[in-house]
Design a protein around this motif. Structure first.
Motif, short mmCIF file in Angstrom:
data_model
loop_
_atom_site.label_atom_id
_atom_site.label_comp_id
_atom_site.label_asym_id
_atom_site.label_seq_id
_atom_site.Cartn_x
_atom_site.Cartn_y
_atom_site.Cartn_z
N GLY A 87 0.79 -1.22 0.00
CA GLY A 87 0.00 0.00 0.00
C GLY A 87 0.82 1.27 0.00
O GLY A 87 0.30 2.34 -0.24
N ASN A 195 -0.99 11.60 0.81
CA ASN A 195 -1.47 10.42 0.12
C ASN A 195 -1.15 9.23 1.01
O ASN A 195 -0.14 8.56 0.82
CB ASN A 195 -0.82 10.27 -1.25
CG ASN A 195 -1.39 9.10 -2.03
OD1 ASN A 195 -2.34 8.45 -1.61
ND2 ASN A 195 -0.80 8.81 -3.19
N PHE A 198 -2.81 2.98 1.05
CA PHE A 198 -4.14 2.39 0.90
C PHE A 198 -4.18 0.98 1.51
O PHE A 198 -3.27 0.18 1.31
CB PHE A 198 -4.53 2.28 -0.57
CG PHE A 198 -4.66 3.59 -1.29
CD1 PHE A 198 -4.52 3.67 -2.66
CD2 PHE A 198 -4.94 4.77 -0.60
CE1 PHE A 198 -4.64 4.86 -3.34
CE2 PHE A 198 -5.06 5.97 -1.27
CZ PHE A 198 -4.91 6.02 -2.64
N ASP A 227 -7.76 -0.95 7.62
CA ASP A 227 -7.46 0.23 6.80
C ASP A 227 -7.40 1.46 7.70
O ASP A 227 -8.43 1.90 8.22
CB ASP A 227 -8.50 0.43 5.71
CG ASP A 227 -8.09 1.47 4.67
OD1 ASP A 227 -7.11 2.20 4.93
OD2 ASP A 227 -8.72 1.54 3.60
N ALA A 229 -6.39 4.57 6.77
CA ALA A 229 -6.26 5.81 6.01
C ALA A 229 -6.99 6.98 6.67
O ALA A 229 -6.50 8.11 6.69
CB ALA A 229 -6.76 5.61 4.58
N PHE A 259 -7.73 9.37 -1.24
CA PHE A 259 -8.31 8.13 -0.72
C PHE A 259 -8.68 7.22 -1.90
O PHE A 259 -9.01 7.71 -2.98
CB PHE A 259 -9.58 8.38 0.08
CG PHE A 259 -9.36 8.95 1.45
CD1 PHE A 259 -10.18 9.97 1.93
CD2 PHE A 259 -8.35 8.48 2.27
CE1 PHE A 259 -9.99 10.50 3.19
CE2 PHE A 259 -8.16 8.99 3.53
CZ PHE A 259 -8.98 10.01 4.00
N ASN A 260 -8.66 5.92 -1.67
CA ASN A 260 -9.33 5.03 -2.61
C ASN A 260 -10.77 4.89 -2.15
O ASN A 260 -11.23 5.56 -1.23
CB ASN A 260 -8.61 3.68 -2.68
CG ASN A 260 -8.65 2.93 -1.38
OD1 ASN A 260 -9.14 3.42 -0.36
ND2 ASN A 260 -8.13 1.71 -1.38
#
Length: 296
Positions: A87, A195, A198, A227, A229, A259-260
């Motif tokens: 990630g 960033n 992910f 996750d 994030a 973000f994804n």
């Protein structure tokens, strides 16, 4: 000539040791000493050093911008080797420029004023130089102070050397885990961008975070362990400047984050993801829950 090749490793190590401490730390995080050992064992060190010795990289011949472009190309080529965590990845330069434009363009009038002082933070590393370049291109007299952090030693070294190579002196990049270690505890920033990796779990940090009364001022449910994030977003919001409508001395902060789909859409009502999303966009929340108003 032969004696020179026999001692090239020691001479190179002595040369590196002559740099200032901040530059030596970059070499250390790149594990450059191990690379020297590998090249020596394969009888390639002298050949590599000899090739570099023939290249004139003096600033009079290769300016900071050109050196930065060379550096970025090398990072793109060897990105997978430099980032060891799933990630964790290199953000394309065009993506960073888009983020910087979206973040800074609305404040062009303010950023072009004489004597302006701007603080920028990237808690995931890698975007500081581009943000600094944007401001300097619009206002050469601006004082831009950048702050960053990265938990991956090589990624930290990349970010630190990126600032160094491009001549950005008002910068501080720290090695550490943003989720558990805040190197700038009393600092607030005008702009924040990141960033975050992910789909990387925060299992290793959970024991530490569970002992806290809240996470960076947020005391609601946290995201799922697989996750983390959204935890970066909470960290960034905790670093917002005070905001008060109509008060030029309290203009607040602006932030940009990549973000994804997972943190943006997963988690039903009442889940950690949903609560964080609600908390981040509500115009008003109880003082016990949020102590910084988001700039609208």
């Amino acid at each position: 000539m032969r004696s020179a090749t026999d001692n090239i490793g020691r001479h190179l190590a002595d040369y590196i040791a002559g740099f200032s401490e901040n530059i030596r730390k970059i070499f250390e995080r790149f594990e450059f000493d191990k690379e020297i050992e590998k090249l020596e064992e394969s009888n390639r060190l002298y050949q590599v050093v000899a090739q570099f010795a023939e290249i004139d990289l003096h600033p009079r011949r290769v300016d900071n911008i050109t050196m930065g472009l060379v550096f970025e190309d090398l990072i793109r080529r060897f990105n997978e080797a430099a980032n060891e965590t799933a990630g964790d990845h290199f953000t394309p330069r065009e993506v960073i420029r888009l983020m910087v434009n979206l973040l800074l363009e609305p404040d062009t009038n303010m950023l072009t004023q004489a004597g302006v002082i701007v603080t920028i933070c990237d808690p995931a590393g890698g975007m500081l130089a581009e943000a600094q370049n944007w401001i300097r291109a619009h206002n050469e007299q601006a004082t831009v102070k950048v702050f960053g952090q990265d938990y991956n030693p090589r990624s930290y070294a990349v970010a630190a050397s990126d600032l160094l190579i491009k001549g950005h002196k008002d910068g501080q990049v720290v090695l550490g885990n943003t989720l558990t270690d805040d190197p700038f505890p009393s600092q607030r920033f005008d702009y924040l961008l990141a960033n975050p990796p992910f789909g990387v779990d925060w299992k290793a940090e959970k024991k530490t975070i569970d002992r806290w009364p809240n996470f960076r001022g947020y005391n609601g449910k946290l995201p799922r362990i697989n996750d983390g994030a959204l935890l970066f977003l909470l960290y960034m919001m905790s670093k917002f400047q005070d905001y008060q409508a109509g008060d030029r001395d309290k203009p607040g902060s602006r932030t940009a984050i990549v973000f994804n789909g997972s943190p943006l859409f997963t988690g039903g009502a009442g889940s950690g993801e949903s609560e964080i999303r609600r908390w981040s966009i509500e115009p008003t929340l109880p003082p016990s829950t949020i102590h910084h108003q988001i700039k609208q």
